[in-house]
Write a protein that holds these residues in place. Structure first.
Motif, PDB file in Angstrom:
ATOM      1  N   LYS A  26      38.351  47.289  66.743  1.00  0.00           N
ATOM      2  CA  LYS A  26      39.435  47.942  67.490  1.00  0.00           C
ATOM      3  C   LYS A  26      38.929  48.715  68.699  1.00  0.00           C
ATOM      4  O   LYS A  26      39.624  48.818  69.709  1.00  0.00           O
ATOM      5  N   GLN A  29      38.799  46.522  71.778  1.00  0.00           N
ATOM      6  CA  GLN A  29      40.013  45.832  72.206  1.00  0.00           C
ATOM      7  C   GLN A  29      40.773  46.656  73.242  1.00  0.00           C
ATOM      8  O   GLN A  29      40.972  47.856  73.074  1.00  0.00           O
ATOM      9  N   SER A  30      41.191  45.969  74.283  1.00  0.00           N
ATOM     10  CA  SER A  30      42.030  46.607  75.290  1.00  0.00           C
ATOM     11  C   SER A  30      43.497  46.438  74.896  1.00  0.00           C
ATOM     12  O   SER A  30      43.833  45.633  74.016  1.00  0.00           O
ATOM     13  N   HIS A  31      44.367  47.185  75.546  1.00  0.00           N
ATOM     14  CA  HIS A  31      45.803  47.044  75.282  1.00  0.00           C
ATOM     15  C   HIS A  31      46.253  45.616  75.595  1.00  0.00           C
ATOM     16  O   HIS A  31      47.035  45.027  74.861  1.00  0.00           O
ATOM     17  N   ARG A  32      45.722  45.050  76.657  1.00  0.00           N
ATOM     18  CA  ARG A  32      46.085  43.680  77.048  1.00  0.00           C
ATOM     19  C   ARG A  32      45.674  42.678  75.969  1.00  0.00           C
ATOM     20  O   ARG A  32      46.431  41.784  75.613  1.00  0.00           O
ATOM     21  N   SER A  33      44.451  42.817  75.434  1.00  0.00           N
ATOM     22  CA  SER A  33      43.993  41.851  74.435  1.00  0.00           C
ATOM     23  C   SER A  33      44.788  41.960  73.136  1.00  0.00           C
ATOM     24  O   SER A  33      44.910  40.987  72.400  1.00  0.00           O
ATOM     25  N   LEU A  34      45.344  43.120  72.855  1.00  0.00           N
ATOM     26  CA  LEU A  34      46.166  43.274  71.659  1.00  0.00           C
ATOM     27  C   LEU A  34      47.497  42.536  71.774  1.00  0.00           C
ATOM     28  O   LEU A  34      48.089  42.151  70.777  1.00  0.00           O
ATOM     29  N   THR A  35      47.957  42.325  73.005  1.00  0.00           N
ATOM     30  CA  THR A  35      49.254  41.672  73.207  1.00  0.00           C
ATOM     31  C   THR A  35      49.143  40.176  73.495  1.00  0.00           C
ATOM     32  O   THR A  35      50.154  39.510  73.615  1.00  0.00           O
ATOM     33  N   LEU A  36      47.924  39.657  73.610  1.00  0.00           N
ATOM     34  CA  LEU A  36      47.753  38.231  73.908  1.00  0.00           C
ATOM     35  C   LEU A  36      48.065  37.367  72.693  1.00  0.00           C
ATOM     36  O   LEU A  36      47.836  37.773  71.553  1.00  0.00           O
ATOM     37  N   THR A  37      48.581  36.169  72.951  1.00  0.00           N
ATOM     38  CA  THR A  37      48.781  35.172  71.894  1.00  0.00           C
ATOM     39  C   THR A  37      48.089  33.887  72.327  1.00  0.00           C
ATOM     40  O   THR A  37      48.037  33.572  73.518  1.00  0.00           O
TER      41      THR A  37
END
Length: 189
Positions: A26, A29-37
Motif C-alpha cells: 500500500k 501505491q498511488s491514488h491513480r494506481s488504486l483506481t486502475l482496472t
C-alpha cells in the motif's frame, strides 16, 4: 491540501510511518494506481488461440471488446506454457492491431516496379492457375521402363514451424493429392 495530506500522498512517508516498511504494498501505491482496472476486465469475450510464432504451441487468451482485440495473454490452463509467453508471443497483439499490417492482397507482376492491389478471388485464381500449370509441366506418368509413376516434379512444399499439426496434415494431404513428392517441414529438418 494541508501538510498532513501532502505527506500522506508521498510514498516514502507512508513507507516510513506505516506497516509497509519495505514499500512493496500500500505504501507504494498511488491514488491513480488504486483506481486502475485491467484491459481484460472490460473485455466482452475471451477467445482461445495458439501463438503463431513457433512450433511450441503456447496457448493464448485473446480479449475482445467491441469486436477489437484489446489484449493477448498466456493461458494459464495450457500444459505447454502454463500461462507464460516469450517476448515474441507477448507482442502478438501487434500482428492483429499494428498499423503496418497488410489487409489487402498485394501483387507485383514479373519485372514490374510497382505493387498493385488485387481482390482475394482474383489472387486465389492466380495461385490455383499457377499450381495447376506447374503440376502439369512437371508431370511424370511413366518412367523410362514404362513403370507407372503418376507424380509431378514441378511442385514441392516446405512447411514452417509456426504451422500446427492440423495445418501440416492438410498441407501433406493437399500436396500428396496433387502428386508432389517433395513434402517437408522445417520442424523436421
Amino acid at each position: 491540501m494541508d501538510l498532513k495530506g501532502l505527506l500522506q500522498s508521498w510514498p516514502v512517508y507512508r513507507q516510513l510511518t506505516g506497516d509497509d516498511k519495505l514499500g512493496r504494498g500500500k505504501a507504494a501505491q498511488s491514488h491513480r494506481s488504486l483506481t486502475l482496472t485491467p484491459r481484460t476486465a472490460e473485455a466482452d469475450r475471451v477467445a482461445h488461440s495458439v501463438c503463431p510464432f513457433c512450433a511450441v504451441g503456447c496457448a493464448q487468451k485473446v480479449y475482445v471488446k467491441d469486436e477489437k482485440v484489446v489484449q493477448i495473454e498466456g493461458n494459464p490452463d495450457s500444459p505447454i506454457s502454463r500461462g507464460r509467453l516469450c517476448p515474441k508471443g507477448s507482442a502478438s497483439k501487434q500482428l492483429v492491431t499494428g498499423p503496418q499490417r497488410l489487409t489487402k492482397v498485394r501483387y507485383r507482376a514479373p519485372y514490374a516496379t510497382e505493387w498493385q492491389d488485387l481482390d482475394l478471388e482474383t489472387a486465389m485464381g492466380m495461385v490455383a492457375d499457377r499450381v495447376l500449370d506447374a503440376r502439369e509441366k512437371g508431370w511424370q506418368q511413366f518412367d523410362s521402363d514404362r513403370h507407372t509413376l503418376r507424380r509431378t516434379m514441378g511442385l514441392a512444399s516446405l512447411g514452417g514451424a509456426t504451422l500446427d499439426n492440423e495445418e501440416n496434415y492438410l498441407i501433406k494431404k493437399l500436396f500428396t493429392a496433387l502428386g508432389a513428392l517433395q513434402i517437408e517441414n522445417q520442424a523436421r529438418i
